[in-house]
Design an enzyme around this catalytic site. Structure first.
Site, short mmCIF file in Angstrom:
data_model
loop_
_atom_site.label_atom_id
_atom_site.label_comp_id
_atom_site.label_asym_id
_atom_site.label_seq_id
_atom_site.Cartn_x
_atom_site.Cartn_y
_atom_site.Cartn_z
CB ILE A 133 7.09 100.96 11.84
CG1 ILE A 133 7.66 100.96 10.41
CG2 ILE A 133 5.99 101.99 12.03
CD1 ILE A 133 8.17 102.28 9.92
NE ARG A 158 11.08 96.00 -2.16
CZ ARG A 158 11.47 95.04 -3.00
NH1 ARG A 158 10.68 94.02 -3.26
NH2 ARG A 158 12.65 95.10 -3.57
CG HIS A 200 16.43 105.09 0.55
ND1 HIS A 200 17.00 104.55 -0.57
CD2 HIS A 200 15.75 104.08 1.15
CE1 HIS A 200 16.68 103.26 -0.65
NE2 HIS A 200 15.92 102.95 0.39
CB ILE A 222 19.38 101.56 1.86
CG1 ILE A 222 20.18 100.44 1.20
CG2 ILE A 222 19.73 102.92 1.24
CD1 ILE A 222 19.80 100.20 -0.24
CB CYS A 275 33.72 82.92 10.47
SG CYS A 275 33.72 81.16 10.15
CB VAL A 288 -3.16 90.91 17.59
CG1 VAL A 288 -4.60 91.36 17.75
CG2 VAL A 288 -2.23 91.77 18.44
CE LYS A 298 14.20 104.40 -2.94
NZ LYS A 298 12.79 104.43 -2.58
CB THR A 325 9.55 93.58 6.76
OG1 THR A 325 8.43 92.80 6.33
CG2 THR A 325 10.05 94.40 5.60
#
Lengths: 123, 426, 498
Positions: free
Chosen positions: C15, C313, C52, C50, C404, C175, C252, C43
């Site tokens: 965001i 979340r 959506h 996804i 790998c 902050v 969901k 987060t």
């Protein structure tokens, strides 16, 4: 007055529990071994337990920061930590060849050397 | 070391650890001429270089060496035998053309990408350590949780400690060796926790790496939770009940800043899989014939990529053999296909090789599923051998003489480990 | 005299980074303050990744209004910024006759919102398209516009582009305090106090705490933890589309997520928690995920998990995004951006710019705005000819660091060039350490490279900043470069040279 010391045999993965009975310094009996290596091991552990030892020391000018070293012959078991402390005071400079002797008569043990375990080129 | 490597080789060996070096020597021994060892690490020798403890080479060099000594002495032999060795080089793919020639694509540090042709290829890429994800330990994801092998490299080569207060999950030999190593370097090792009711390492290591230093070994115990946001702060450990489920009612907490994982090794077969080599679901390595040849003609395998070993001397022996057959193949010698399949029976986890041919001596490597003592190894009705003990941690090796198989007329041969009562008791 | 900015953004998740990039189009002095060592480490990094389709969120909510627009903006962003993104489509699957009815209602809502291409699939179609899903499923709703993204790459690319266009990034800058004054707000951080006309609160899970610093305690964040389990590569291709159960009011549900890189991930759980530092995965969580997922796809087994992680979340107590000006002049909330926050983020950024403009921030476009970021090289994904060409140009492309995932040393350097400061920063930019061995082989080499490139002692290299150090010196004197010399030492000991 007899006393008992217990060991676990390291001769093979069975790990026989050994019981050594002694009077003072004199070994009276060794029990629990399923082969003759057990008694030999218990006797050595009781009279003069020794260990091989390897560790690393600081090295300058090489690809890696540490040089692996070992003692050339087993040292008394109760001096292993002390030995590590002494060896860690070393600082060597590349190049080093495998087998180079870094310390002689180590810990005052005649003939015991601290030797380099690998060759390291100067980089 | 080498400039141009373009061209044709008889044998290309993928991997420069003890298996790869052994295979190269074996190939030379068979009379193959141009042999190339490709090693991905900056220095050849594989994981031996960080295994600074002794205990290597009793079989092969008849003296007890440290890992770096074993590697260096072996490499000297390889170089003496005029074998090309390139390090810092990675085999990204192997292609097989319609003539059966192999095209090995090599990414080489500082020298770009090239492809060499070879008549046969030996896979010797070794194995990797199982990680936290493989055992799904609940909790946070702080730093300070790492495999024992990575800790070994940090300490023994890079001159760093993974932390100061160490707990170890798993009693495999690397974990036990690291318990002693870190103690010697001034760390406090607070305990080794083992899920199984027995140690997965050698008794010698339990005694000399733990008991000598008063480090507790907790059997049938596991790490049930990891705590700490940035850095590991503590772990919850718990005894396990039936089905290895942690019994949280008897759990306790252990403060530590480091958790080493010594929970097993897995053969590294990504290259083999990309080639289409058939794998054994138990060993997670290729299925091989008695000439160490995989399901693809001219592709051989040996060492930890085939099945995880506990003694480097066995790796060397297996690799010499794989190299010899790869060298023969390169010279156009074709052995008849094996016609006997080995089947793991009672208390046998796996056996390697997977098939045999009559008329030759065979070395069988196998592992037991669980400890048993004393016991009997039975090879069909052909031969049997008494053993004082078997444990999963120690690989079993035995030979089948050529004349034994001459008496056998079936196509599958079952190997069992059966309990055996000594006559007249103890 | 504190540094003066037009806008200070608190929080460098997707965001904050999206807004930073939008603001960088204009003649403004903008700073982004991130408390972690790198952006996207909160987060965003532990998101399901996804994009959506947005068919199921009602238009009565702000998130319902922003999500479809956000989804549509991703094609352009992907083209400009090169992060991993692919529209693979999503399926809502019905497990009962009742749920089959539910799918029809869901389709009606999606059609009303203008979500493109929605189709109802009967059982036969579902079995044909996704043969590895449970035979017991009765049908599905298919939304082709849903996609998967590497959310951390999105955050990295956004901030890199914003910085290239003049935004200042300060990491390790939590902050500590906010002080409204005549010119806006004073923002106190460990590195000093700065002054900004506008402060955007994009602090995610901590947004209510930041708002409380200026006395705006009108919403609460109720963090909801989600555990995710990554499965072994061998299951790649098992399921080709995102698979959702029918959504409930709060969640969901537990999903099958074929990630951008093709590896399958299952999760997340949804558990409201008190402790905002609780990133622990749990045995119960694993049981819940794998127990449930068997109903959707019986071939997925707990033994296939190669790694697990948990994220929080930022759920607000209004159960909607909390975006808008506050009673404190210049202080704007961009909070409560839980799912579909990632999908909505480009639309949120547009929305926030409208708010700032209404609040009196003058938005005058720069003459030059470079909208592009060069995508990182991905050696493993190239054909042989392209690989050869790269290696001829730069020999470090022929040096494999992570075996790998086949990541070369050139790519590790590229990650550092583009902002990686930690092992996780390297891992999430280059994929080194993301594979089966989980860094067992390559992390020591990555540490060496970071140490050299950042001119920091190797002991100061961390997993993800803060106290997440990897190793400590073996002995302090040696680390300081003044080890004592052994008096008895004989050959090749540097005492001889003195």
């Amino acid at each position: 007055m007899s006393q008992v010391e217990k060991f676990v045999c390291i001769g093979c993965p069975i790990g026989c529990p050994l019981q050594l009975t002694h009077e003072g310094q004199e070994i009276v009996e060794i029990e629990g071994a399923s082969c003759n290596r057990g008694a030999k091991y218990a006797r050595q552990e009781f009279t003069d337990p020794r260990r091989g030892m390897s560790t690393t020391v600081w090295i300058d000018g090489a690809r890696w920061k540490r040089l692996p070293v070992k003692v050339s012959a087993p040292i008394p078991k109760d001096r292993v930590l002390e030995a590590a402390g002494e060896i860690h005071k070393l600082r060597v400079e590349a190049p080093v060849k495998r087998g180079d002797v870094l310390l002689r008569d180590f810990l005052g043990e005649p003939g015991v050397e601290v030797i380099a375990c690998r060759t390291m080129a100067r980089e | 070391m080498l400039g141009r490597i373009e061209g044709r080789y008889d044998v290309v060996v993928v991997g420069g650890g003890p298996a790869g070096l052994g295979a190269a020597l074996g190939a030379r021994d068979s009379g193959a001429e141009r042999i190339l060892v490709v090693d991905r690490e900056p220095e050849t020798g594989g994981i031996l270089l960080q295994c600074i403890h002794s205990g290597f080479g009793l079989h092969h060099f008849k003296e007890e060496l440290t890992g770096p000594e074993y590697a260096e002495r072996f490499l000297e032999r390889v170089v003496d035998h005029d074998i090309d060795v390139i390090s810092g080089s990675y085999v990204s793919s192997v292609g097989i053309d319609s003539d059966g020639d192999k095209h090995v694509r090599i990414l080489r540090e500082g020298r770009g990408i090239s492809t060499v042709e070879s008549k046969s290829v030996v896979l010797a890429m070794g194995c990797r350590e199982r990680t936290r994800g493989a055992v799904r330990i609940p909790g946070t994801r702080p730093s300070g949780v790492l495999t024992a092998g990575l800790a070994q490299k940090l300490v023994n080569m890079m001159g760093m400690l993974p932390g100061k207060r160490i707990a170890i999950l798993g009693s495999g030999d690397i974990g036990l060796i690291m318990a002693r190593r870190l103690t010697l370097e001034g760390c406090e090792v607070v305990g080794v926790f083992e899920l199984m009711p027995y140690s997965n390492g050698l008794t010698r290591n339990v005694v000399q790496c733990l008991e000598d230093f008063g480090i507790p070994l907790h059997l049938s115990t596991t790490v049930a939770q990891i705590h700490g946001r940035d850095r590991l702060e503590k772990i919850t450990v718990a005894p396990v009940g039936p089905g290895f489920v942690p019994d949280l009612s008897r759990a306790w907490e252990v403060e530590c800043d480091t958790l080493l994982l010594s929970i097993g090794l897995v053969p590294e077969n990504e290259l083999s899989q990309s080639l289409g080599v058939e794998l054994d679901v138990i060993t997670r390595g290729p299925r091989v014939s008695s000439s160490m040849e995989t399901s693809l003609p001219g592709i051989f395998a040996c060492g930890n990529v085939l099945h995880v070993h506990d003694l480097v001397d066995f790796v060397t022996e297996e690799a010499l053999k794989a190299g010899r057959f790869a060298g023969e193949y390169a010279q156009g010698i074709r052995r008849p296909k094996d016609n006997i399949t080995l089947v793991p029976g009672n208390n046998v986890r796996y056996c390697v090789p997977h098939t045999l041919a009559p008329g030759r001596e065979h070395t069988i490597y196998m592992r037991a599923k669980e400890p048993m003592k004393p016991c009997l190894i039975k090879v069909g009705d052909l031969m049997q051998r008494k053993l004082g003990f078997v444990v999963p941690a120690e690989m079993i090796m035995f030979k089948i003489k050529p004349d034994v198989l001459d008496r056998f007329h079936g196509d599958t041969l079952r190997i069992d480990i059966l309990p055996y009562e000594k006559e007249g008791g103890r | 005299m504190p540094d003066n900015y037009d806008v200070a953004i608190i929080g460098g998740g997707v965001i904050g980074c999206s807004i930073a990039r939008e603001l960088s189009r204009f003649r403004l002095k903008t700073v982004l303050l991130e408390k972690n060592a790198e952006v996207g480490f909160g987060t965003s990094k532990t998101n399901s990744g996804i994009i959506h389709s947005g068919h199921d969120t009602p238009l009565s909510t702000l998130k319902g209004r922003l999500v479809v627009r956000g989804n549509a903006l991703f094609d352009g962003l992907h083209e400009e910024l090169g992060f991993g993104f692919r529209r693979i489509g999503e399926l809502n699957v019905a497990q009962t006759e009742e749920e089959l009815e539910g799918l029809k209602a869901l389709k009606a809502l999606g059609d009303e919102k203008g979500v493109p291409g929605i189709e109802l699939w009967d059982q036969e179609r579902l079995r044909r398209e996704e043969p590895n899903l449970s035979r017991a499923l009765l049908g599905a709703l298919y939304c082709p516009s849903a996609g998967v993204i590497n959310p951390y790459e999105f955050a990295f690319a956004l901030i890199e582009n914003a910085v290239a266009n003049g935004v200042e990034l300060r990491v390790d800058s939590p902050v500590l305090g906010l002080e409204p004054n005549a010119e806006g707000l004073a923002v106190r951080t460990p590195g000093g106090t700065l002054q900004a006309r506008f402060v955007l609160n994009c602090a995610g899970v901590a947004a209510d705490e930041v708002a409380a610093m200026v006395g705006c305690a009108d919403f609460k964040i109720l963090p909801r933890k989600g555990e995710e389990y990554m499965l072994d590569k061998r299951l790649k291709g098992l399921v080709r589309r995102l698979v959702f159960p029918l959504p409930t009011k709060t969640t969901k549900g537990i999903l099958i997520i074929p990630t951008f890189d093709g590896t399958i991930m299952v999760g997340p759980t949804a558990q409201t928690i008190e402790d905002r530092g609780d990133f622990a995965t749990t045995a119960q969580g694993a049981d819940e995920v794998f127990g449930y997922i068997k109903r959707l796809c019986p071939a997925i087994d707990a033994r296939d998990a190669i790694t697990a992680f948990a994220g929080l979340r930022a759920v607000s107590d209004t159960n909607d995004f909390v975006i808008g000006p506050t009673k404190v002049k210049g202080f704007v909330n961009v909070a409560g951006t839980q799912s579909p926050g990632l999908t909505s983020s480009p639309a949120i950024a547009e929305h926030v710019l409208e708010i700032l403009s209404l609040q009196g921030l003058e938005l005058s476009r720069k003459a030059r705005f470079n909208s592009r970021v060069a995508p990182p090289p991905r050696f493993a994904q190239l054909g042989h000819a392209e690989q050869d060409e790269l290696a001829n140009k730069d020999p470090l492309f022929a040096k494999v660091v992570c075996r790998c995932e086949l990541v070369t040393e050139a790519e590790i350097h590229d990650a550092v060039d583009h902002g990686a400061r930690t092992l996780d920063g390297i891992k999430f930019r280059s994929r080194a350490g993301m594979g089966r061995c989980q860094g067992g082989f390559c992390s020591s080499r990555c540490m060496e490279i970071l140490s050299k490139r950042l001119a920091k002692p190797i002991y100061d290299i961390t997993k993800r900043g803060g106290g997440s150090y990897i190793a400590v010196p073996i002995d302090l004197e040696a680390a300081r470069g003044e080890p004592p010399l052994h008096p008895d030492a004989r050959p090749r000991i540097n005492a001889e040279e003195k």
